[in-house]
Design a protein around this motif. Sequence first.
Motif, short mmCIF file in Angstrom:
data_model
loop_
_atom_site.label_atom_id
_atom_site.label_comp_id
_atom_site.label_asym_id
_atom_site.label_seq_id
_atom_site.Cartn_x
_atom_site.Cartn_y
_atom_site.Cartn_z
N MET A 1 35.16 0.22 -28.89
CA MET A 1 35.44 -0.83 -27.91
C MET A 1 34.59 -2.05 -28.22
N LYS A 2 35.26 -3.22 -28.25
CA LYS A 2 34.49 -4.45 -28.48
C LYS A 2 33.82 -4.89 -27.18
N PHE A 3 32.67 -5.55 -27.33
CA PHE A 3 31.93 -6.07 -26.18
C PHE A 3 32.04 -7.59 -26.16
N PHE A 4 32.61 -8.13 -25.09
CA PHE A 4 32.53 -9.57 -24.87
C PHE A 4 31.50 -9.78 -23.75
N VAL A 5 30.82 -10.92 -23.80
CA VAL A 5 29.87 -11.24 -22.74
C VAL A 5 30.53 -12.23 -21.79
N ASP A 6 30.47 -11.91 -20.52
CA ASP A 6 31.16 -12.69 -19.49
C ASP A 6 30.17 -13.68 -18.87
N THR A 7 29.93 -14.77 -19.57
CA THR A 7 28.95 -15.75 -19.10
C THR A 7 29.07 -17.04 -19.91
N ALA A 8 28.53 -18.13 -19.32
CA ALA A 8 28.40 -19.38 -20.08
C ALA A 8 26.92 -19.71 -20.22
N ASP A 9 26.08 -18.70 -20.06
CA ASP A 9 24.62 -18.87 -20.19
C ASP A 9 24.25 -18.64 -21.66
N VAL A 10 23.96 -19.73 -22.35
CA VAL A 10 23.74 -19.62 -23.81
C VAL A 10 22.50 -18.79 -24.16
N ASP A 11 21.48 -18.84 -23.32
CA ASP A 11 20.28 -18.04 -23.61
C ASP A 11 20.60 -16.54 -23.53
N ASP A 18 21.45 -11.38 -30.73
CA ASP A 18 20.38 -10.87 -31.59
C ASP A 18 20.39 -9.34 -31.65
N LEU A 19 20.89 -8.72 -30.58
CA LEU A 19 20.98 -7.25 -30.55
C LEU A 19 22.25 -6.75 -31.26
N GLY A 20 23.10 -7.67 -31.66
CA GLY A 20 24.35 -7.29 -32.32
C GLY A 20 25.39 -6.75 -31.34
N MET A 21 25.28 -7.16 -30.07
CA MET A 21 26.18 -6.62 -29.05
C MET A 21 27.25 -7.60 -28.60
N VAL A 22 27.42 -8.69 -29.33
CA VAL A 22 28.40 -9.69 -28.88
C VAL A 22 29.56 -9.80 -29.87
N ASP A 23 30.72 -9.30 -29.43
CA ASP A 23 31.93 -9.44 -30.25
C ASP A 23 32.76 -10.63 -29.82
#
Length: 217
Positions: A1-11, A18-23
């Motif tokens: 399963m791919k992981f998308f991050v649901d945010t517009a917070d660039v930090d 950096d953890l390799g968790m953003v697809d």
Amino acid sequence: MKFFVDTADVDAIAELNDLGMVDGVTTNPSLILKSDRDIVEVTKEICDMVDGPVSAEVVALEADAMLTEGRKLAEIADNICIKLPLTLDGLKACKILTGEGYKTNVTLCFSANQALLAAKAGATYISPFIGRLDDLNVDGMDLIAEIRQIYDNYGFETQILAASIRSANHMKEAALIGADVATAPPGVIKAMANHVLTDKGLDAFLKDWEKTGQKIV
Ligand code: E4P
């Protein structure tokens, strides 16, 4: 399963990247408001940070205006995915934009029938909202399972993007059912690493290690 991050917070995106968790990344008008930044500027910054698709949402209600907004958003970067609401106008715009080669994400999906229409409109992603159904005492995961079955029955290529994820347990359940992608707030993705026995075990190992008096480096 791919992981998308649901945010517009660039930090927050950078930390998970950096953890390799953003697809990929998903945004919406509420998340842009929360970021307190200009939509084009912040979306461009996100697109430069991640390799995967970055969903940016149109706000027009009529198909023609959605097409204009969608094409404008797509100019931000090559990895923009145009997010459109699950309305008849949104489906019409989805069909056209997909035909023009853009990636599309049909959002605000709350039923299997809506997901079936999005697949027929050629959506790259369908976003069923789990948490908002749970809020109404409807099991959002049942919707993911229904869509999975329907898409598999007919070989639809539209990817199921489980959205409105509120907990680490939602992530596990979406993965068990076979969602292609889950988009979650950064805190939920980080919480997936937590287990009380991990903390307890680590504490015991470190105490015993200290007693050995040894050093690795
Ligand atoms: C999905 O793309 C949406 O941005 C998001 O998952 C909505 O989540 P919410 O119900 O927590 O606002």
